[in-house]
Design an enzyme around this catalytic site. Structure first.
Site, PDB file in Angstrom:
ATOM      1  N   VAL A 148       4.681  -1.353   3.304  1.00 23.44           N
ATOM      2  CA  VAL A 148       4.525   0.080   3.017  1.00 23.44           C
ATOM      3  C   VAL A 148       5.320   0.395   1.753  1.00 23.44           C
ATOM      4  O   VAL A 148       6.517   0.098   1.667  1.00 23.44           O
ATOM      5  CB  VAL A 148       5.038   0.935   4.192  1.00 23.44           C
ATOM      6  CG1 VAL A 148       4.912   2.418   3.853  1.00 23.44           C
ATOM      7  CG2 VAL A 148       4.277   0.599   5.469  1.00 23.44           C
ATOM      8  N   LYS A 149       4.641   0.994   0.786  1.00 28.95           N
ATOM      9  CA  LYS A 149       5.294   1.287  -0.502  1.00 28.95           C
ATOM     10  C   LYS A 149       5.723   2.748  -0.502  1.00 28.95           C
ATOM     11  O   LYS A 149       4.894   3.655  -0.291  1.00 28.95           O
ATOM     12  CB  LYS A 149       4.304   0.994  -1.627  1.00 28.95           C
ATOM     13  CG  LYS A 149       4.934   0.596  -2.939  1.00 28.95           C
ATOM     14  CD  LYS A 149       3.837   0.090  -3.879  1.00 28.95           C
ATOM     15  CE  LYS A 149       4.381  -0.221  -5.251  1.00 28.95           C
ATOM     16  NZ  LYS A 149       3.304  -0.482  -6.213  1.00 28.95           N
ATOM     17  N   LEU A 150       7.001   2.959  -0.748  1.00 27.41           N
ATOM     18  CA  LEU A 150       7.576   4.309  -0.712  1.00 27.41           C
ATOM     19  C   LEU A 150       8.282   4.584  -2.033  1.00 27.41           C
ATOM     20  O   LEU A 150       8.954   3.704  -2.572  1.00 27.41           O
ATOM     21  CB  LEU A 150       8.631   4.395   0.400  1.00 27.41           C
ATOM     22  CG  LEU A 150       8.191   4.098   1.834  1.00 27.41           C
ATOM     23  CD1 LEU A 150       9.408   3.890   2.727  1.00 27.41           C
ATOM     24  CD2 LEU A 150       7.355   5.271   2.354  1.00 27.41           C
ATOM     25  N   ALA A 197       0.879  -1.178   0.000  1.00 24.96           N
ATOM     26  CA  ALA A 197       0.000   0.000   0.000  1.00 24.96           C
ATOM     27  C   ALA A 197       0.913   1.224   0.000  1.00 24.96           C
ATOM     28  O   ALA A 197       1.827   1.335   0.824  1.00 24.96           O
ATOM     29  CB  ALA A 197      -0.892  -0.016   1.234  1.00 24.96           C
TER      30      ALA A 197
END
Ligand code: G3P
Length: 217
Positions: A82-84, A56
């Site tokens: 967690v997508k960064l 996400a």
């Protein structure tokens, strides 16, 4: 090679998941838009449906806000990654969130040097975008090869998550090179089953079967 599905379409994920084809899911703001759903709600549903990591993506641009958004997304379920984005602030957020024990997927990677930085910042996954490099006449697959070599040279544990996969040949090449994971839209995954000789062979078998006049059931 693990298969992630690149979509926020619950029905499409469920169909592939029932076949045991889903090792994880990746989403991004464009895919959330396409789903027409609320990011928190749809991400929670996906994370309940599949056992593997569900990426996400944050939308903040500075590290403190990325970290805050990342913590909120990670709180949805234990299998959230967690997508960064691969920016300097994204790397700072990666270092903090991975240090807190969260899975981090660093995305929008277009060079091997970027991938090296993500690994050093503790990313669980690096997402090099193959199709978008091909779109500008660069070789997306060469990037996967370079990252594989570099990560193996130094024993980085960051998994190569080949993304922006558009064709079945992209999938084949990734498997040849040894990408750890590939993420593709459901249509591309389903296309892996197709071959014209399978269709032609089946048509012949069915024609001959009809001539036997037999029935199995
Ligand atoms: O996982 C990233 C992917 O969604 C990007 O794919 O086809 O928009 O370049 P594409």
């Amino acid at each position: 090679m693990k298969f992630f599905v690149d979509t926020a379409d619950i029905a499409a994920i469920a169909e592939l998941n029932d076949l045991g084809m889903v090792d994880g899911v990746t989403t991004n703001p464009s895919l959330i838009l396409k789903s027409g759903r609320d990011i928190i709600e749809v991400t929670r549903e996906i994370a309940e449906l599949v056992d593997g990591p569900v990426s996400a993506e944050v939308v903040a641009l500075d590290a403190p806000a990325m970290i805050a958004e990342g913590r909120k997304l990670a709180a949805i379920a234990p299998n959230i990654a967690v997508k960064l984005p691969l920016t300097w602030d994204g790397l700072k957020a990666c270092k903090v969130l991975s240090g807190e024990g969260f899975m981090v997927n660093v995305t929008l990677c277009f060079s091997a040097n970027q991938a090296l930085l993500a690994a050093k910042a503790g990313a669980s996954f690096i997402s090099p975008f193959i199709g978008r490099l091909d779109d500008i006449n660069l070789d997306g697959m060469e990037l996967i090869e370079d990252i594989r070599i570099i990560y193996d040279n130094y024993g980085f544990e960051t998994e190569i998550l080949a993304a922006s996969i558009r064709t079945v040949n992209h999938v084949l090449e990734c498997a040849r090179i040894g990408a750890d994971v590939m993420t593709a839209p459901p249509e591309v995954i389903k296309k892996l089953a197709s071959h014209p000789l399978t269709d032609a062979g089946l048509a012949t078998f069915l024609k001959d079967w009809e001539k036997t006049g037999q029935k199995i059931l």
